[in-house]
Structures are given as C-alpha cells and as structure tokens.
Design a protein around this motif. Structure first.
Motif, PDB file in Angstrom:
ATOM      1  N   VAL A 158       0.895  -1.150   0.081  1.00 22.69           N
ATOM      2  CA  VAL A 158      -0.220   0.077   0.227  1.00 22.69           C
ATOM      3  C   VAL A 158       0.866   1.254   0.019  1.00 22.69           C
ATOM      4  CG1 VAL A 158      -2.150  -1.164   1.339  1.00 22.69           C
ATOM      5  CG2 VAL A 158      -0.288   0.017   2.681  1.00 22.69           C
TER       6      VAL A 158
ATOM      7  N   VAL B 186       1.429   5.051   1.307  1.00 19.79           N
ATOM      8  CA  VAL B 186       0.932   5.964   2.391  1.00 19.79           C
ATOM      9  C   VAL B 186       1.407   7.210   2.077  1.00 19.79           C
ATOM     10  CG1 VAL B 186       1.083   6.318   4.584  1.00 19.79           C
ATOM     11  CG2 VAL B 186       0.893   3.993   3.716  1.00 19.79           C
TER      12      VAL B 186
ATOM     13  N   ARG C 246      -2.890  -5.561   8.749  1.00 22.88           N
ATOM     14  CA  ARG C 246      -3.000  -4.294   7.967  1.00 22.88           C
ATOM     15  C   ARG C 246      -1.683  -3.548   8.391  1.00 22.88           C
ATOM     16  NH1 ARG C 246      -4.253  -0.963  11.740  1.00 22.88           N
ATOM     17  NH2 ARG C 246      -5.381  -1.521  13.672  1.00 22.88           N
TER      18      ARG C 246
ATOM     19  N   VAL D 163      -0.632   2.404   9.796  1.00 23.93           N
ATOM     20  CA  VAL D 163      -0.395   3.883   9.022  1.00 23.93           C
ATOM     21  C   VAL D 163      -0.563   4.895  10.193  1.00 23.93           C
ATOM     22  CG1 VAL D 163      -1.445   5.296   7.457  1.00 23.93           C
ATOM     23  CG2 VAL D 163      -1.411   2.977   7.122  1.00 23.93           C
TER      24      VAL D 163
ATOM     25  N   SER E 186      -1.968   8.852   6.081  1.00 25.00           N
ATOM     26  CA  SER E 186      -3.058   8.049   5.271  1.00 25.00           C
ATOM     27  C   SER E 186      -2.847   7.391   3.976  1.00 25.00           C
ATOM     28  CB  SER E 186      -4.334   9.125   5.225  1.00 25.00           C
ATOM     29  OG  SER E 186      -4.033   9.861   4.390  1.00 25.00           O
ATOM     30  N   PHE E 187      -3.687   6.547   3.731  1.00 26.61           N
ATOM     31  CA  PHE E 187      -3.386   5.825   2.496  1.00 26.61           C
ATOM     32  C   PHE E 187      -3.482   6.873   1.447  1.00 26.61           C
ATOM     33  CE2 PHE E 187      -5.234   2.452   5.096  1.00 26.61           C
ATOM     34  CZ  PHE E 187      -4.258   1.551   5.058  1.00 26.61           C
TER      35      PHE E 187
END
Length: 188
Positions: free
Chosen positions: A72, A74, A94, A97, A111-112
């Motif tokens: 992912v 970030v 997960r 984050v 955040s993503f």
C-alpha cells in the motif's frame, strides 16, 4: 515451470516476462541486484476478475492466503509537505499507518494515498501495486513476517498477473527497511 506456491497454469521467471509487466516493474527486474537471483522471481498469469482474496485463494490455492502480501502507498503530511512510502504487510494483517508508519515518516498525519495519486506516482494499476519498481527515493517499509517466508505473492504492477518473490528479497529492494510492528492484526 511450476510455481513455488499455489496452482497456477502459467508460471515463468520474471526476466522472461518483461512485456507482461508495467515499465517501472520491468525496469526493476532488468536491474535486479542483491543476493537473490532475478530468475527466482516468478511471474504467474492470473485472471483479474478473480482478484478478490477469498475468490483468488479458492481458485489458485488455499496456501496463498498465508503467503500473500499487500503493498500500500501511504502519504505522510507535516505542514505543507507530503512524503510517500510503500508498506508491505501480509494480507492477513494491515499496516499500522497511524502509528508505526506515521512516526517513521516523521509526519503529523498519515493516510493511504488516494488511488489516483498512488497509481500516478508509481505507474502501476490500482489493485496491482507492488514493491518491485517503486519510485526512486521512496522508503519501502516491510513487515518482518514477509521477509521470513520462502515465497510471497505480491502484485505485478497490473491487476492481471502476480509475482512470487523470495521473502528475503524484499529486505534488499531499494529503500527497503524491515520495521517491527508494521503489520498488525486486521480488524475482524
């Protein structure tokens, strides 16, 4: 060739499949360095319509649930500055984050990254982002559980196809840092 995990009909060493990869991933495979041979990275052709994890593992092999990882992107913000990083954690967890990643980036808020930003900056398709071929200078935060696996299933840069990579190779990718506590249990 037979894939080291899963039941894939088509598996080949990634250096033989450069035309099936997006440009940044193909470039990273061409320039592959470190203690793991590029030929040990395996490209497997997969149906993009079977990308949902439950359907994917049912079709390609239940062992993939415990050997797949998510990458992912970030965005960390401090004032007007935004920095980006990629995080690689097992798909059964997960990325932390708001804790580990935010502190590692020295950000006030993390955040993503929005889909358009993540795909635009990486040159990869959403749902296929991989740690192989990330933008130069980005930190790649890797959970230790990923590095410990013999092979890990990750995206190939496209929704069609995946890469099977020896876990230890992720610790040697450009910008990689193995970070304790990065992967936390997914909310049930």
């Amino acid at each position: 060739m037979r894939a080291p995990v899963g039941t894939f009909e088509h598996a080949r060493p990634a250096p033989e499949c450069l035309d099936d990869l997006v440009a940044p991933v193909a470039d990273a495979v061409r320039a592959w360095a470190g203690g793991v041979a590029a030929e040990s990275v395996v490209y497997v052709d997969t149906d993009p319509d079977l990308a949902d994890t439950a359907v994917f593992v049912e079709h390609y092999g239940r062992d993939l649930l415990d050997t797949s990882a998510n990458c992912v992107v970030v965005a960390g913000r401090r004032g007007a500055e935004t920095s980006y990083a990629a995080c690689l954690v097992l798909s059964t967890t997960r990325a932390d984050v708001n804790g580990v990643v935010r502190r590692r980036l020295g950000a006030r808020k993390a955040s993503f990254a929005p889909m358009e930003t993540a795909t635009g900056l990486t040159g990869m398709e959403y749902g296929g982002i991989t740690p192989v071929g990330l933008p130069s200078g980005w930190p790649l935060l890797v959970d230790p559980a990923v590095v410990e696996l013999p092979y890990v299933l990750v995206g190939s840069g496209r929704r069609r196809g995946k890469l099977l990579v020896p876990g230890e190779a992720f610790a040697r990718l450009p910008g990689a840092e193995v970070v304790e506590g990065l992967g936390v249990p997914a909310a049930g």
